[in-house]
Design a protein around this motif. Structure first.
Motif, PDB file in Angstrom:
ATOM      1  N   ASP A   1     -37.838  -2.677 -81.855  1.00  8.53           N
ATOM      2  CA  ASP A   1     -36.452  -2.811 -81.405  1.00  8.53           C
ATOM      3  C   ASP A   1     -35.912  -1.488 -80.861  1.00  8.53           C
ATOM      4  O   ASP A   1     -34.710  -1.250 -80.844  1.00  8.53           O
ATOM      5  CB  ASP A   1     -35.555  -3.297 -82.550  1.00  8.53           C
ATOM      6  CG  ASP A   1     -35.640  -2.404 -83.783  1.00  8.53           C
ATOM      7  OD1 ASP A   1     -36.559  -1.564 -83.850  1.00  8.53           O
ATOM      8  OD2 ASP A   1     -34.795  -2.542 -84.690  1.00  8.53           O
ATOM      9  N   ASN A   2     -36.802  -0.624 -80.370  1.00  7.28           N
ATOM     10  CA  ASN A   2     -36.401   0.687 -79.868  1.00  7.28           C
ATOM     11  C   ASN A   2     -35.473   0.547 -78.657  1.00  7.28           C
ATOM     12  O   ASN A   2     -35.867   0.003 -77.628  1.00  7.28           O
ATOM     13  CB  ASN A   2     -37.649   1.487 -79.468  1.00  7.28           C
ATOM     14  CG  ASN A   2     -37.319   2.883 -79.005  1.00  7.28           C
ATOM     15  OD1 ASN A   2     -36.178   3.339 -79.077  1.00  7.28           O
ATOM     16  ND2 ASN A   2     -38.325   3.583 -78.504  1.00  7.28           N
ATOM     17  N   PRO A   3     -34.223   1.051 -78.733  1.00  5.47           N
ATOM     18  CA  PRO A   3     -33.288   0.914 -77.622  1.00  5.47           C
ATOM     19  C   PRO A   3     -33.399   2.032 -76.586  1.00  5.47           C
ATOM     20  O   PRO A   3     -32.713   2.006 -75.569  1.00  5.47           O
ATOM     21  CB  PRO A   3     -31.926   0.985 -78.324  1.00  5.47           C
ATOM     22  CG  PRO A   3     -32.161   1.905 -79.476  1.00  5.47           C
ATOM     23  CD  PRO A   3     -33.577   1.650 -79.923  1.00  5.47           C
ATOM     24  N   TYR A   4     -34.286   3.016 -76.819  1.00  2.00           N
ATOM     25  CA  TYR A   4     -34.359   4.194 -75.957  1.00  2.00           C
ATOM     26  C   TYR A   4     -35.518   4.085 -74.958  1.00  2.00           C
ATOM     27  O   TYR A   4     -36.546   3.463 -75.241  1.00  2.00           O
ATOM     28  CB  TYR A   4     -34.515   5.458 -76.805  1.00  2.00           C
ATOM     29  CG  TYR A   4     -33.362   5.678 -77.740  1.00  2.00           C
ATOM     30  CD1 TYR A   4     -32.149   6.185 -77.282  1.00  2.00           C
ATOM     31  CD2 TYR A   4     -33.469   5.353 -79.094  1.00  2.00           C
ATOM     32  CE1 TYR A   4     -31.078   6.377 -78.147  1.00  2.00           C
ATOM     33  CE2 TYR A   4     -32.404   5.542 -79.967  1.00  2.00           C
ATOM     34  CZ  TYR A   4     -31.210   6.055 -79.479  1.00  2.00           C
ATOM     35  OH  TYR A   4     -30.148   6.232 -80.335  1.00  2.00           O
ATOM     36  N   ASN A   5     -35.327   4.711 -73.802  1.00  2.00           N
ATOM     37  CA  ASN A   5     -36.371   4.722 -72.786  1.00  2.00           C
ATOM     38  C   ASN A   5     -37.410   5.787 -73.123  1.00  2.00           C
ATOM     39  O   ASN A   5     -37.088   6.975 -73.176  1.00  2.00           O
ATOM     40  CB  ASN A   5     -35.771   5.024 -71.405  1.00  2.00           C
ATOM     41  CG  ASN A   5     -34.876   3.913 -70.906  1.00  2.00           C
ATOM     42  OD1 ASN A   5     -35.153   2.734 -71.123  1.00  2.00           O
ATOM     43  ND2 ASN A   5     -33.796   4.274 -70.245  1.00  2.00           N
ATOM     44  N   VAL A   6     -38.625   5.353 -73.352  1.00  2.00           N
ATOM     45  CA  VAL A   6     -39.700   6.303 -73.645  1.00  2.00           C
ATOM     46  C   VAL A   6     -40.931   5.951 -72.823  1.00  2.00           C
ATOM     47  O   VAL A   6     -41.158   4.789 -72.473  1.00  2.00           O
ATOM     48  CB  VAL A   6     -40.080   6.312 -75.147  1.00  2.00           C
ATOM     49  CG1 VAL A   6     -38.900   6.713 -76.013  1.00  2.00           C
ATOM     50  CG2 VAL A   6     -40.655   4.975 -75.581  1.00  2.00           C
ATOM     51  N   VAL A   7     -41.703   6.979 -72.493  1.00  2.00           N
ATOM     52  CA  VAL A   7     -43.051   6.793 -71.963  1.00  2.00           C
ATOM     53  C   VAL A   7     -44.006   7.260 -73.050  1.00  2.00           C
ATOM     54  O   VAL A   7     -43.993   8.440 -73.433  1.00  2.00           O
ATOM     55  CB  VAL A   7     -43.273   7.575 -70.654  1.00  2.00           C
ATOM     56  CG1 VAL A   7     -44.753   7.672 -70.330  1.00  2.00           C
ATOM     57  CG2 VAL A   7     -42.552   6.894 -69.503  1.00  2.00           C
ATOM     58  N   ASP A   8     -44.771   6.342 -73.567  1.00  2.00           N
ATOM     59  CA  ASP A   8     -45.698   6.608 -74.656  1.00  2.00           C
ATOM     60  C   ASP A   8     -47.058   6.965 -74.048  1.00  2.00           C
ATOM     61  O   ASP A   8     -47.734   6.113 -73.477  1.00  2.00           O
ATOM     62  CB  ASP A   8     -45.790   5.362 -75.539  1.00  2.00           C
ATOM     63  CG  ASP A   8     -46.833   5.458 -76.627  1.00  2.00           C
ATOM     64  OD1 ASP A   8     -47.435   6.537 -76.776  1.00  2.00           O
ATOM     65  OD2 ASP A   8     -47.056   4.452 -77.319  1.00  2.00           O
ATOM     66  N   ALA A   9     -47.439   8.229 -74.171  1.00  2.00           N
ATOM     67  CA  ALA A   9     -48.660   8.704 -73.522  1.00  2.00           C
ATOM     68  C   ALA A   9     -49.892   7.932 -73.977  1.00  2.00           C
ATOM     69  O   ALA A   9     -50.765   7.607 -73.169  1.00  2.00           O
ATOM     70  CB  ALA A   9     -48.843  10.194 -73.797  1.00  2.00           C
ATOM     71  N   GLN A  10     -49.989   7.630 -75.268  1.00  2.00           N
ATOM     72  CA  GLN A  10     -51.147   6.888 -75.749  1.00  2.00           C
ATOM     73  C   GLN A  10     -51.198   5.490 -75.148  1.00  2.00           C
ATOM     74  O   GLN A  10     -52.264   5.007 -74.767  1.00  2.00           O
ATOM     75  CB  GLN A  10     -51.137   6.782 -77.274  1.00  2.00           C
ATOM     76  CG  GLN A  10     -52.310   5.966 -77.812  1.00  2.00           C
ATOM     77  CD  GLN A  10     -52.334   5.904 -79.319  1.00  2.00           C
ATOM     78  OE1 GLN A  10     -53.026   6.685 -79.963  1.00  2.00           O
ATOM     79  NE2 GLN A  10     -51.594   4.981 -79.897  1.00  2.00           N
ATOM     80  N   SER A  11     -50.059   4.846 -75.046  1.00  2.00           N
ATOM     81  CA  SER A  11     -50.012   3.517 -74.455  1.00  2.00           C
ATOM     82  C   SER A  11     -50.478   3.541 -73.008  1.00  2.00           C
ATOM     83  O   SER A  11     -51.218   2.650 -72.556  1.00  2.00           O
ATOM     84  CB  SER A  11     -48.582   2.968 -74.537  1.00  2.00           C
ATOM     85  OG  SER A  11     -48.491   1.694 -73.937  1.00  2.00           O
ATOM     86  N   ILE A  12     -50.063   4.569 -72.266  1.00  2.00           N
ATOM     87  CA  ILE A  12     -50.506   4.710 -70.873  1.00  2.00           C
ATOM     88  C   ILE A  12     -52.010   4.944 -70.827  1.00  2.00           C
ATOM     89  O   ILE A  12     -52.720   4.381 -69.985  1.00  2.00           O
ATOM     90  CB  ILE A  12     -49.762   5.872 -70.190  1.00  2.00           C
ATOM     91  CG1 ILE A  12     -48.245   5.657 -70.243  1.00  2.00           C
ATOM     92  CG2 ILE A  12     -50.240   6.039 -68.750  1.00  2.00           C
ATOM     93  CD1 ILE A  12     -47.771   4.337 -69.703  1.00  2.00           C
ATOM     94  N   LEU A  13     -52.527   5.763 -71.751  1.00  2.00           N
ATOM     95  CA  LEU A  13     -53.963   6.017 -71.792  1.00  2.00           C
ATOM     96  C   LEU A  13     -54.745   4.742 -72.078  1.00  2.00           C
ATOM     97  O   LEU A  13     -55.826   4.539 -71.514  1.00  2.00           O
ATOM     98  CB  LEU A  13     -54.269   7.077 -72.855  1.00  2.00           C
ATOM     99  CG  LEU A  13     -55.721   7.547 -72.929  1.00  2.00           C
ATOM    100  CD1 LEU A  13     -56.131   8.268 -71.651  1.00  2.00           C
ATOM    101  CD2 LEU A  13     -55.943   8.454 -74.144  1.00  2.00           C
ATOM    102  N   VAL A  14     -54.217   3.893 -72.932  1.00  3.76           N
ATOM    103  CA  VAL A  14     -54.864   2.600 -73.185  1.00  3.76           C
ATOM    104  C   VAL A  14     -54.993   1.812 -71.885  1.00  3.76           C
ATOM    105  O   VAL A  14     -56.071   1.291 -71.558  1.00  3.76           O
ATOM    106  CB  VAL A  14     -54.069   1.786 -74.228  1.00  3.76           C
ATOM    107  CG1 VAL A  14     -54.549   0.336 -74.263  1.00  3.76           C
ATOM    108  CG2 VAL A  14     -54.198   2.400 -75.613  1.00  3.76           C
TER     109      VAL A  14
END
Length: 236
Positions: free
Chosen positions: A209-222
């Motif tokens: 339920d994260n309301p903030y804009n984030v770029v998750d480096a690990q997720s991108i690497l996946v």
């Protein structure tokens, strides 16, 4: 085994487990044979990367990582995935030790951020080692971002979440995670934040339920890993 890649992980182990879980979950499958071929190096005893970056008299993790690269050279994977953000401090030395391409997580995260947001101010959140190393800052500035690095009080909160809560106590402290994001994004006037630590990525995986804009480096690497592996499979 043909058409496989290797994952150099274990820094830390829970974060590596998160990477593999996301990798398998996001791979489109209809049968066992649709999953990707890979070898996992869960090298949990690599000395702490941040400790060495902050104090060069601490035990150096580089020889351990180079030994891992030497072993992977024997296996000859198509490419190598380095899942520890802070270990990218040693990226050039590691890449020079092998002809096998190593995916560059900070670079991929910066490229993805530039796709989602055209310039402006972004916060970087990671270990003190990653902050001092400046790898993310350089990659983000290359694609036109102004990078906000945490002040000491905010960095201490990040340290507490990574080391005290997750690494030491296996506690996903959502309240502290959101407090950090609020301070980094809202109070510092950033549009978004880059998560440059795999423990923060683990946090993000379960903060649905994260309301903030984030770029998750690990997720991108996946995502980049899956794309590369499937492209290699099509060539065969």
């Amino acid at each position: 085994m043909e058409n496989f890649f290797s994952i150099l992980g274990g820094m830390g182990t829970q974060a590596t487990e998160s990477f593999v879980r996301l990798l398998n979950h996001r791979t489109v499958t209809h049968k066992d044979q649709d999953y990707l071929n890979y070898v996992l190096f869960n090298h949990a005893t690599v000395p702490d990367r941040t400790a060495y970056i902050l104090d060069s008299t601490a035990e150096n993790p580089l020889p351990f990582l180079l030994d891992d690269i030497a072993k992977q050279n024997l296996l000859k994977p198509n490419f190598i995935v380095l899942t520890c953000n802070t270990a990218h401090y040693f990226f050039e030395t590691l890449q020079a030790a092998t002809e096998i391409p190593i995916l560059h997580m900070p670079r991929e995260a910066a490229i993805e951020m530039s796709r989602r947001q055209k310039g402006g101010k972004v916060a970087f959140l990671g270990t003190e080692g990653s902050v001092k190393a400046g790898v993310y800052q350089r990659e983000l500035e290359k694609v036109g971002f102004e990078v906000m690095l945490p002040e000491s009080k905010l960095q201490q909160k990040v340290n507490d979440l990574i080391y005290r809560d997750i690494k030491e106590n296996d506690f996903l402290n959502k309240e502290l995670y959101y407090e950090i994001l609020a301070e980094a994004i809202e109070e510092c006037g950033c549009a978004s934040a880059v998560l440059g630590c795999t423990e923060l990525s683990l946090m993000e995986e379960f903060a649905t339920d994260n309301p903030y804009n984030v770029v998750d480096a690990q997720s991108i690497l996946v995502d980049r890993t899956i794309e590369r592996a499937l492209a290699d499979r099509k060539k065969s």
